[in-house]
Design a protein around this motif. Structure first.
Motif, PDB file in Angstrom:
ATOM      1  N   ALA A  31       0.805  -1.241  -0.105  1.00  0.00           N
ATOM      2  CA  ALA A  31      -0.008  -0.113  -0.068  1.00  0.00           C
ATOM      3  C   ALA A  31       0.834   1.431  -0.158  1.00  0.00           C
ATOM      4  O   ALA A  31       0.547   2.135  -0.784  1.00  0.00           O
ATOM      5  CB  ALA A  31      -0.964   0.088   1.351  1.00  0.00           C
ATOM      6  N   ALA A  32       1.993   1.276   0.823  1.00  0.00           N
ATOM      7  CA  ALA A  32       2.739   2.359   1.002  1.00  0.00           C
ATOM      8  C   ALA A  32       3.470   2.704  -0.467  1.00  0.00           C
ATOM      9  O   ALA A  32       3.742   3.772  -0.763  1.00  0.00           O
ATOM     10  CB  ALA A  32       3.702   2.295   1.884  1.00  0.00           C
ATOM     11  N   SER A  33       3.977   1.667  -1.115  1.00  0.00           N
ATOM     12  CA  SER A  33       4.506   1.547  -2.254  1.00  0.00           C
ATOM     13  C   SER A  33       3.735   2.400  -3.389  1.00  0.00           C
ATOM     14  O   SER A  33       4.221   3.390  -4.148  1.00  0.00           O
ATOM     15  CB  SER A  33       5.080   0.335  -2.729  1.00  0.00           C
ATOM     16  N   VAL A  34       2.494   2.313  -3.365  1.00  0.00           N
ATOM     17  CA  VAL A  34       1.501   2.637  -4.402  1.00  0.00           C
ATOM     18  C   VAL A  34       1.474   4.316  -4.196  1.00  0.00           C
ATOM     19  O   VAL A  34       1.605   4.930  -4.999  1.00  0.00           O
ATOM     20  CB  VAL A  34       0.128   2.091  -4.383  1.00  0.00           C
ATOM     21  N   ALA A 306       6.532   6.668   5.549  1.00  0.00           N
ATOM     22  CA  ALA A 306       6.364   6.270   6.598  1.00  0.00           C
ATOM     23  C   ALA A 306       4.792   6.371   7.207  1.00  0.00           C
ATOM     24  O   ALA A 306       4.099   5.363   7.649  1.00  0.00           O
ATOM     25  CB  ALA A 306       7.300   7.053   7.749  1.00  0.00           C
ATOM     26  N   GLN A 307       4.155   7.511   6.770  1.00  0.00           N
ATOM     27  CA  GLN A 307       3.012   7.832   7.180  1.00  0.00           C
ATOM     28  C   GLN A 307       1.797   6.743   6.396  1.00  0.00           C
ATOM     29  O   GLN A 307       0.839   6.185   6.782  1.00  0.00           O
ATOM     30  CB  GLN A 307       2.502   9.048   6.963  1.00  0.00           C
ATOM     31  N   GLY A 316      10.183   0.269  -0.840  1.00  0.00           N
ATOM     32  CA  GLY A 316      10.850   0.752  -1.833  1.00  0.00           C
ATOM     33  C   GLY A 316      11.208   0.045  -3.061  1.00  0.00           C
ATOM     34  O   GLY A 316      11.097   0.634  -4.165  1.00  0.00           O
ATOM     35  N   VAL A 317      11.490  -1.153  -2.607  1.00  0.00           N
ATOM     36  CA  VAL A 317      11.572  -2.079  -4.097  1.00  0.00           C
ATOM     37  C   VAL A 317      10.250  -1.960  -4.830  1.00  0.00           C
ATOM     38  O   VAL A 317      10.148  -1.930  -6.169  1.00  0.00           O
ATOM     39  CB  VAL A 317      11.892  -3.696  -3.681  1.00  0.00           C
ATOM     40  N   MET A 318       9.050  -2.163  -4.120  1.00  0.00           N
ATOM     41  CA  MET A 318       7.827  -2.253  -5.041  1.00  0.00           C
ATOM     42  C   MET A 318       7.648  -0.722  -5.564  1.00  0.00           C
ATOM     43  O   MET A 318       7.381  -0.864  -6.629  1.00  0.00           O
ATOM     44  CB  MET A 318       6.708  -2.575  -3.884  1.00  0.00           C
ATOM     45  N   THR A 319       8.070   0.214  -4.886  1.00  0.00           N
ATOM     46  CA  THR A 319       7.842   1.578  -5.636  1.00  0.00           C
ATOM     47  C   THR A 319       8.701   1.833  -6.669  1.00  0.00           C
ATOM     48  O   THR A 319       8.260   2.010  -7.767  1.00  0.00           O
ATOM     49  CB  THR A 319       8.261   2.703  -4.516  1.00  0.00           C
TER      50      THR A 319
END
Lengths: 548, 548
Positions: A31-34, A306-307, A316-319
């Motif tokens: 989710a964060a990566s998206v 982070a948030q 980061g890899v997925m980003t």
């Protein structure tokens, strides 16, 4: 074997967290990566433009470096990529290479390579402390100066086609990034909407521009993944770029480590600064290999990561994966983005970098810190980003040295009823004729012995009847060769005037230094443990009994 | 009118001493002028050769500058002229100008002009304190490095014609300057003979060389007084020479002021350092106008002047007169001096400059001072005289800054029965669980806050039960914005661990700084007058009654 098990997570932090990876963490990271990818795609393109590079350089720099950082980085939430400050420094650092015939992209990659190698070297030599010399006022002045340069650089692009479009773009982006989040209620979906709003505004502006026509756009981006390349740079070029590359690297590292440390503290994780240097150095070399530009961790992107719930560097890899997909398939759509809309994005980001708060705070604090801030700001605006940092560091060190070269030298007296001695100008204290207690408020070193001598001479002229001069060294932390030599030369001069020199409150380290300089051996007077002991002995002839 | 009468002797020291001039003083000055002239004539020629200039440049630089110094200088005994250190720096500084097509003499005159203008400017702006940053080890390293370069430069000339003549010249000069004075009995005539011996040796060598033939000599010197000339230098050249010129000026000034101050102290005269800058600046401009090279006061010549009985700067005027006569009439005789004999003179002077004593003393003192000395020496030998000074200053400042960036942070305890607190590692002291007293031994500034934080963290880890942390600021003389900001950020971090920060022994200046940085207002704990008060209050709940 045990040692290896302990050592491996230090050298390769991924070995520490990957074995304990869980499905929950995967969901959070995904989710964060998206969220971060949505933020990064326009940002990366914008920062490439600040550096004077084609848009795809920014995308490329947001792929492989993120994978490398995930492997080596010790922060769980750091997100690396091109950043505003370092992008502007890149533009300034590669200008001479471009003038000598290199393409901007090749020059930026070369800079990333040398900068990365420098960071790696700093990490292996444990030279991370070098960033300590970037003081807060210098960083603030540099940031504000860079912001002004960036904003000024976008002015022309913003209003190149139609002034009205520029104004509307700016207004819409200000609303989506500042106004809208305040109108939204709390909660996670509002938070996500607020993060996505600037992207939606950019899409809106793109559609509008395509509809209207006559607005110049980014134009064709090469579709596809970045190709592997080793930057071609001669030894001569590398040497001439070394200082700018080191400064770009250190500024990027300072940014990275500051945000990473704040987050690690909040999340009760540990961070290894030297490992971060190595990770960031390798990430920059990776950026060079895919034709990108220097990368670093950034305040906003790391905070968003982070948030948005990132748990491990796998986010980061997925980003990086999403951005590769964007590079593969979104090229034709990115090409439609109006240049003025991106200029507005950049300008907005630049204005947020302007650091008024620090200017006000230093203004209240001291002229010295204001001078460092304003000096750095002016040097950055007038001479360039790389020169600005260099001059800022030198200026703040020069101001520090100037201060240490003119220390306070104050006469002391006893607080009635106590064993404590304070400045006679500030406290009601007892003194004794013939005995002068003087505190020197700085290390004794080559830069200040003559100033101290003048101050002492003035004090002795005020007190013509002095027979015993007690130098109270409670605030003297260090004596260098010139300082010891000065004390040696002072003694015979005062002897001819009938004055003995005594010392009091000499720290162990300083005592050793004075011994090595033969000062103690040659001393006419005594070395007292405390000012109190010196005062009692010299003024009353009675020595307190705690002497040890 | 009264003000003018007071001011005039400050601005124009000659107005102070000339009205009180007497016949006795004239006799003393005249005698001294002869002795100094005998010393100066071969020395001036030799120093011109060190600078790579024709011999007459040295003589010219020993005429008008002495008159100007007599008018403006505040030292009664200073004797100015070309000196070994500045002559070698001149050779190094003018090399680029010569490469660009200027004659050596024109380039040296231009350097003297800019150097003089810089010194004048420093004097008017009261920047004499800049020489304070030339530390003793740097000056020593630079002097020894210069000596090696000078000696190496003369090697070829000494042995160019006949090795035997070189050896004999060297041996004769060593004997006349070192051996003979030891053999002579005390007394004034012996002293004069010892001073004249090297000149006699030179004359002997000259006669011998003329007799033998085949030994190359100085060759024709233009007879006559120096012509007036204004150095032709473009703005571009002036800019490129500014830094070397400033360094030549400062090194010359440092030499001048050191010897002048020593003598003024011995003779109980007063010296005005800023006036000396102005006098030396004007003397250098005068040197430029007669086609000379940069001048300064020198150790040996000034000491000889004082010992020979000089009473006022009029001795310098008369010395200048003798040297003008020499330039007028001795040219044909000076031309006969063998180059190898002058080379031997120079080499001998160079070896006397080698400063072994200081190397030994710094070796015993600290690695930092040895590093500054040896670094300066190597930089001088490998890179050149001007670069050597510049690198030496930067190196010593860098070492100083490095030291301040890693201060001692020590735990304190109470000396039993006293109100005094000392390092727990060095003294038998009392401590109290839950209360940690820590002394920080350096100013708090941007360069060391992170080091201090690490040291504090380590101390807190050793003492897990700490509830009250008392920062004892007796050795903290200054807090900059970054330091105050660090204290502000430290507090909430420790608060989460249940630790309150207190301060003790805060100096008035530091208290004001902490107020301006809002640290005091935000402090969880208290500000105590003394460590004793803090310890009593926190450990026993009882506060001593002398609180004010």
């Amino acid at each position: 074997m045990n040692t290896l098990r302990q050592l491996l997570p230090r050298l390769l932090p991924i070995a520490g967290w990957l074995p304990r990876y869980t499905v929950q963490r995967f969901g959070a990271d995904l989710a964060a990566s998206v969220v971060v990818a949505v933020l990064l795609i326009p940002q990366s393109v914008a920062y490439a433009l600040i550096a004077g590079l084609p848009p795809q350089a920014g995308l490329y720099a947001s792929t492989l470096p993120l994978l490398v950082y995930a492997l080596l980085g010790s922060s769980m939430t750091q997100s690396v990529g091109p950043m505003a400050l370092t992008s502007l420094m890149t533009a300034s650092a590669i200008a001479p290479l471009i003038a000598s015939g290199m393409t901007p992209q090749a020059a930026a990659a070369a800079l990333a390579l040398i900068s990365g190698a420098a960071l790696l070297g700093f990490g292996l030599l444990r030279l991370g402390f070098l960033t300590h010399f970037l003081s807060l006022p210098v960083v603030s002045g540099f940031t504000s100066g860079t912001a002004l340069l960036i904003a000024a650089g976008q002015w022309h692009t913003l209003f190149a086609d139609a002034a009205s479009f520029g104004v509307i773009a700016l207004a819409l982006l200000v609303f989506s990034s500042d106004g809208l989040p305040r109108l939204l209620p709390g909660g996670r979906s509002s938070w996500l909407l607020a993060r996505a709003a600037p992207l939606l505004a950019l899409i809106l502006l793109t559609v509008w521009a395509a509809w209207h026509g006559g607005i110049s756009t980014l134009g064709s981006l090469p579709a596809g993944l970045p190709g592997w390349q080793w930057p071609a740079v001669t030894l001569e070029q590398a040497r001439s770029m070394l200082l700018p590359a080191m400064l770009v690297g250190l500024v990027g590292f300072l940014q990275s480590i500051t945000i990473a440390q704040t987050l690690a503290l909040q999340r009760q994780e540990t961070l290894q600064p030297d490992q971060e240097l190595i990770a960031l150095g390798a990430s920059n070399i990776a950026a060079a290999c895919v034709g990108g530009l220097p990368v670093s961790g950034g305040f906003s992107r790391t905070a968003v990561n982070a948030q948005a719930g990132a748990q491990t560097p796998l986010a980061g890899v997925m980003t990086a994966g999403w951005i590769m997909l964007a590079a593969l398939w979104l090229g034709q759509w990115l090409a439609l983005i109006p240049k003025a809309a991106l200029a507005a994005t950049i300008m907005l980001a630049a204005f947020k970098l302007l650091d008024w708060r620090m200017l006000r705070a230093t203004w209240q604090f001291s002229r010295r810190d204001v001078a460092a801030l304003v000096g750095t700001l002016l040097a950055t605006v007038l001479l360039g980003a790389v020169e600005g940092v260099a001059i800022g560091v030198l200026l703040s060190l020069a101001l520090f040295i100037y201060r240490t070269s003119r220390p306070q030298v104050v006469q002391l007296g006893r607080l009635p009823g106590s064993e404590h001695f304070r400045n006679v100008r500030l406290y009601e204290v007892e003194t004794h004729p013939g005995v002068l207690l003087v505190r020197i408020d700085e290390q004794l070193y080559f830069g200040n012995t003559r100033h101290i001598e003048s101050a002492l001479t003035a004090l002795l002229a005020e007190h013509g009847d002095v027979r015993d001069l007690v130098l109270v060294l409670s605030a003297v932390n260090d004596v260098d060769f010139s300082g010891a030599d000065w004390l040696m030369r002072l003694q015979p001069i005062l002897r001819t005037r009938g004055i003995r020199i005594h010392l009091a409150e000499v720290k162990a380290r300083v005592r050793k230094q004075l011994e090595r300089g033969h000062v103690l051996q040659a001393l006419d007077g005594e070395v007292f443990l405390s000012s109190h002991q010196a005062f009692c002995t010299l003024a009353t002839g009675h020595t307190p009994d705690y002497e040890i």
